[in-house]
Design a protein around this motif. Structure first.
Motif, PDB file in Angstrom:
ATOM      1  N   CYS A 150       0.826  -1.222   0.000  1.00  0.00           N
ATOM      2  CA  CYS A 150       0.000   0.000   0.000  1.00  0.00           C
ATOM      3  C   CYS A 150       0.854   1.264   0.000  1.00  0.00           C
ATOM      4  CB  CYS A 150      -0.908   0.029   1.228  1.00  0.00           C
ATOM      5  SG  CYS A 150      -2.028  -1.356   1.354  1.00  0.00           S
ATOM      6  N   ASP A 151       2.144   1.111   0.233  1.00  0.00           N
ATOM      7  CA  ASP A 151       3.089   2.228   0.292  1.00  0.00           C
ATOM      8  C   ASP A 151       2.752   3.215   1.413  1.00  0.00           C
ATOM      9  OD1 ASP A 151       5.284   3.741  -0.213  1.00  0.00           O
ATOM     10  OD2 ASP A 151       4.484   4.712  -2.022  1.00  0.00           O
ATOM     11  N   PHE A 152       2.804   2.721   2.638  1.00  0.00           N
ATOM     12  CA  PHE A 152       2.734   3.634   3.783  1.00  0.00           C
ATOM     13  C   PHE A 152       3.965   3.444   4.660  1.00  0.00           C
ATOM     14  CE2 PHE A 152      -0.021  -0.020   5.141  1.00  0.00           C
ATOM     15  CZ  PHE A 152       0.627  -0.414   6.303  1.00  0.00           C
ATOM     16  N   ASP A 153       4.215   4.428   5.501  1.00  0.00           N
ATOM     17  CA  ASP A 153       5.333   4.333   6.443  1.00  0.00           C
ATOM     18  C   ASP A 153       4.843   3.730   7.754  1.00  0.00           C
ATOM     19  OD1 ASP A 153       7.167   5.442   4.705  1.00  0.00           O
ATOM     20  OD2 ASP A 153       6.694   7.496   5.329  1.00  0.00           O
ATOM     21  N   VAL A 154       5.795   3.186   8.502  1.00  0.00           N
ATOM     22  CA  VAL A 154       5.463   2.619   9.819  1.00  0.00           C
ATOM     23  C   VAL A 154       6.323   3.311  10.866  1.00  0.00           C
ATOM     24  CG1 VAL A 154       5.355   0.527  11.226  1.00  0.00           C
ATOM     25  CG2 VAL A 154       4.991   0.373   8.748  1.00  0.00           C
ATOM     26  N   GLU A 155       5.670   3.878  11.863  1.00  0.00           N
ATOM     27  CA  GLU A 155       6.388   4.386  13.043  1.00  0.00           C
ATOM     28  C   GLU A 155       6.166   3.362  14.141  1.00  0.00           C
ATOM     29  OE1 GLU A 155       8.140   7.201  13.559  1.00  0.00           O
ATOM     30  OE2 GLU A 155       7.898   7.902  11.491  1.00  0.00           O
ATOM     31  N   TRP A 156       7.236   2.985  14.821  1.00  0.00           N
ATOM     32  CA  TRP A 156       7.108   1.926  15.832  1.00  0.00           C
ATOM     33  C   TRP A 156       6.815   2.470  17.225  1.00  0.00           C
ATOM     34  CZ3 TRP A 156       6.182  -2.297  13.542  1.00  0.00           C
ATOM     35  CH2 TRP A 156       6.920  -2.766  12.468  1.00  0.00           C
ATOM     36  N   LEU A 157       5.975   1.752  17.921  1.00  0.00           N
ATOM     37  CA  LEU A 157       5.831   1.918  19.373  1.00  0.00           C
ATOM     38  C   LEU A 157       6.674   0.811  19.991  1.00  0.00           C
ATOM     39  CD1 LEU A 157       1.964   2.294  19.450  1.00  0.00           C
ATOM     40  CD2 LEU A 157       3.516   3.943  20.501  1.00  0.00           C
ATOM     41  N   PHE A 158       7.689   1.173  20.734  1.00  0.00           N
ATOM     42  CA  PHE A 158       8.549   0.155  21.336  1.00  0.00           C
ATOM     43  C   PHE A 158       8.015  -0.247  22.703  1.00  0.00           C
ATOM     44  CE2 PHE A 158      11.393   1.641  18.061  1.00  0.00           C
ATOM     45  CZ  PHE A 158      11.952   0.443  17.636  1.00  0.00           C
ATOM     46  N   PRO A 159       8.362  -1.451  23.165  1.00  0.00           N
ATOM     47  CA  PRO A 159       7.830  -1.906  24.457  1.00  0.00           C
ATOM     48  C   PRO A 159       8.315  -1.045  25.606  1.00  0.00           C
ATOM     49  CG  PRO A 159       9.485  -3.437  23.615  1.00  0.00           C
ATOM     50  CD  PRO A 159       9.206  -2.453  22.530  1.00  0.00           C
ATOM     51  N   GLU A 160       7.440  -0.919  26.573  1.00  0.00           N
ATOM     52  CA  GLU A 160       7.852  -0.238  27.799  1.00  0.00           C
ATOM     53  C   GLU A 160       8.327  -1.304  28.762  1.00  0.00           C
ATOM     54  OE1 GLU A 160       4.926   2.212  29.505  1.00  0.00           O
ATOM     55  OE2 GLU A 160       4.341   2.997  27.557  1.00  0.00           O
ATOM     56  N   GLY A 161       9.328  -0.988  29.511  1.00  0.00           N
ATOM     57  CA  GLY A 161       9.806  -1.944  30.503  1.00  0.00           C
ATOM     58  C   GLY A 161      10.288  -3.203  29.824  1.00  0.00           C
ATOM     59  N   GLU A 162       9.858  -4.330  30.392  1.00  0.00           N
ATOM     60  CA  GLU A 162      10.386  -5.597  29.906  1.00  0.00           C
ATOM     61  C   GLU A 162       9.651  -6.032  28.642  1.00  0.00           C
ATOM     62  OE1 GLU A 162      11.287 -10.023  31.510  1.00  0.00           O
ATOM     63  OE2 GLU A 162      10.363  -8.618  32.898  1.00  0.00           O
ATOM     64  N   GLY A 163      10.193  -5.710  27.533  1.00  0.00           N
ATOM     65  CA  GLY A 163       9.571  -6.133  26.285  1.00  0.00           C
ATOM     66  C   GLY A 163      10.497  -7.088  25.570  1.00  0.00           C
ATOM     67  N   SER A 164      10.015  -7.656  24.500  1.00  0.00           N
ATOM     68  CA  SER A 164      10.858  -8.541  23.710  1.00  0.00           C
ATOM     69  C   SER A 164      10.340  -8.460  22.289  1.00  0.00           C
ATOM     70  CB  SER A 164      10.769  -9.971  24.240  1.00  0.00           C
ATOM     71  OG  SER A 164       9.478 -10.481  23.991  1.00  0.00           O
ATOM     72  N   LEU A 165      10.909  -9.271  21.429  1.00  0.00           N
ATOM     73  CA  LEU A 165      10.410  -9.284  20.058  1.00  0.00           C
ATOM     74  C   LEU A 165       8.925  -9.648  20.045  1.00  0.00           C
ATOM     75  CD1 LEU A 165      11.468  -9.047  17.107  1.00  0.00           C
ATOM     76  CD2 LEU A 165      11.605 -11.539  17.119  1.00  0.00           C
ATOM     77  N   CYS A 166       8.546 -10.584  20.903  1.00  0.00           N
ATOM     78  CA  CYS A 166       7.156 -11.075  20.881  1.00  0.00           C
ATOM     79  C   CYS A 166       6.213 -10.197  21.691  1.00  0.00           C
ATOM     80  CB  CYS A 166       7.091 -12.490  21.454  1.00  0.00           C
ATOM     81  SG  CYS A 166       7.890 -13.713  20.432  1.00  0.00           S
ATOM     82  N   ALA A 167       6.716  -9.570  22.746  1.00  0.00           N
ATOM     83  CA  ALA A 167       5.830  -8.818  23.647  1.00  0.00           C
ATOM     84  C   ALA A 167       6.149  -7.339  23.552  1.00  0.00           C
ATOM     85  CB  ALA A 167       6.031  -9.297  25.082  1.00  0.00           C
TER      86      ALA A 167
END
Ligand SMILES: Cc1ncc(COP(=O)(O)O)c(C=O)c1O
Length: 439
Positions: free
Chosen positions: A118-135
């Motif tokens: 679709c040609d859009f950009d993605v801005e990420w929300l990163f995990p707070e505290g203990e995050g991981s690739l999955c959480a």
């Protein structure tokens, strides 16, 4: 509850008509299920222009899920994720601005494919505290702060809940923030179709999401590939109007009628005893978690039909396999088991027996989630000429295809981002040796 698609096929079989239509197996294949595998013949309706039995069955599903409308997909949540993002993008408030989605970093790779297509950009929300690739837990206040700070308003906020490890987002809190900011909330509920049928619903449609997708096949008695795209009553009405066209854009012209019958039959089961069966299974899983915890196993908090053990997941998976149990997912830190009412008691007994004695199984913690810089947008990267190289050789190059181990299909290296030494460390941790980089 009526099952119009299944009933139609039953009548068709009884009619004894000769099959001078697709598929080529003519109902006589080797699997045994071919007899019910038909196509869009007269009376069978058309998935993407439904006005007959498919539309009736989808209405039944919408009533069961309390959605404004529910649409079937025969190609999984992968198809629905693309369709939802497309819908939100084309109906965005400012069509002149470059479209951007704000997404929690643990998104399934179908989000990046949607961004490429679709040609859009993605801005990420990163995990707070203990995050991981999955959480990737996102607090409502953090989402609010991020939305306030964005110059170009995103066309959606996108979160995955439940995630692969069973973690749940505060969908109610996040949806309130999104409403205040005039941004649709899209929830990837691939793992949570059953949440609607808990004694107290935890389904995104009941917690304020505008749209969500459920992989019916992951947690309900539905064939692989069967999924729902739900749009809430409160959402922009253009999402309902455009949903079929959006799904069609990313789907085959030959959707599986076996899957559609399976979704159709599932309605009858959900309208019957299934919620009570879910409540019973949740009780069994809860009791199992308590027993394992008493024995010294570390259990992650999360949704009630998943058991996520912390420790050396690969070893735990091996122990379980020796005891006759195959788990859903294992990495160096976790093993994930998924339950449903169709798991007989003997499955619980096997798990109990396989995990009778806790072994000192320390996991190897995942490296910190890398946050590399973006060198080009996702579409440019995915459509650029590429070559495949060893992970170590990729440092300094731009990632082309989203690179993920599957499961959990969450990209470790993101299309358009520069590969750093930290990315390579993460790739190695997840057992990924090679990736595609832009030439
Ligand atoms: C969080 C999440 N979203 C989307 C998908 C895609 O679902 P499907 O396999 O139904 O296409 C998956 C698949 O595992 C997933 O884990």
């Amino acid at each position: 509850m009526k099952t119009p698609i299944h009933t139609f096929v039953t009548h068709y079989l009884e009619s004894g008509l000769s099959r001078l239509h697709m598929p080529g197996h003519k109902g006589r294949g080797m699997l045994g299920c071919e007899v019910r595998d038909i196509t869009e013949i007269a009376g069978a309706d058309a998935l993407y222009a439904a006005s007959g039995i498919v539309a009736e069955s989808e209405k039944n599903a919408a009533a069961l899920f309390g959605a404004g409308a529910t649409f079937y997909a025969a190609e999984g949540s992968s198809q629905c994720v693309r369709a939802m993002l497309y819908l939100a993008m084309v109906n965005r408030a400012d069509p002149a601005a470059r479209p951007v989605a704000l997404a929690a970093r643990n998104a399934h790779k179908s989000l990046l494919y949607a961004a490429a297509l679709c040609d859009f950009d993605v801005e990420w929300l990163f995990p707070e505290g203990e995050g991981s690739l999955c959480a990737c837990p996102v607090a409502p206040a953090a989402l609010a702060a991020r939305l306030d700070a964005m110059v170009v308003k995103p066309f959606c906020a996108f979160v995955t809940s439940p995630d692969y490890l069973g973690g749940m987002q505060d969908v109610r809190g996040l949806s309130a923030v999104c409403r205040r900011h005039g941004v649709p909330l899209i929830v990837d509920n691939a793992h949570g179709a059953y949440l609607r049928f808990l004694p107290e619903s935890l389904h995104p449609m009941d917690l304020g999401a505008d749209m969500c997708c459920d992989s019916a096949h992951k947690t309900l008695p539905v064939l692989n590939g069967g999924a729902y795209l739900h749009v809430s009553r409160a959402a922009d009405p253009r999402f309902i109007e455009g949903a079929k066209a959006a799904l069609e854009l990313f789907g085959s012209t030959s959707p599986s009628w076996l899957i559609l019958q399976s979704l159709d039959l599932c309605n009858a089961r959900l309208a019957g005893d299934y919620p009570a069966e879910i409540a019973r299974t949740v009780g069994q899983v809860g009791a199992l978690k308590r027993r394992l915890s008493d024995r010294g196993f570390e259990i992650l908090d999360g949704e009630p039909m998943k058991l996520t053990l912390r420790g050396d997941g690969l070893q735990l998976a091996e122990d379980l396999r020796r005891g006759g149990v195959e788990c859903e997912y294992a990495d160096k830190e976790h093993a994930v088991l998924m339950f449903a009412p169709d798991n007989p008691d003997s499955d619980f007994n096997r798990i109990d027996a396989a995990l009778r004695v806790p072994r000192p199984l320390r996991g190897t913690p995942a490296p910190a989630l890398p946050r590399p810089a973006r060198a080009m947008n996702v579409r440019q990267a995915v459509f650029a000429p590429w070559e495949e190289v060893r992970a170590e050789e990729a440092v300094g190059r731009v990632c082309a295809a989203p690179t993920a181990s599957c499961p959990p299909a969450v990209p470790v290296a993101v299309s358009g981002e520069t590969v750093t030494a930290e990315v390579v460390k993460a790739l190695r941790y997840y057992g990924i040796d090679r990736l595609r980089v832009c030439k």
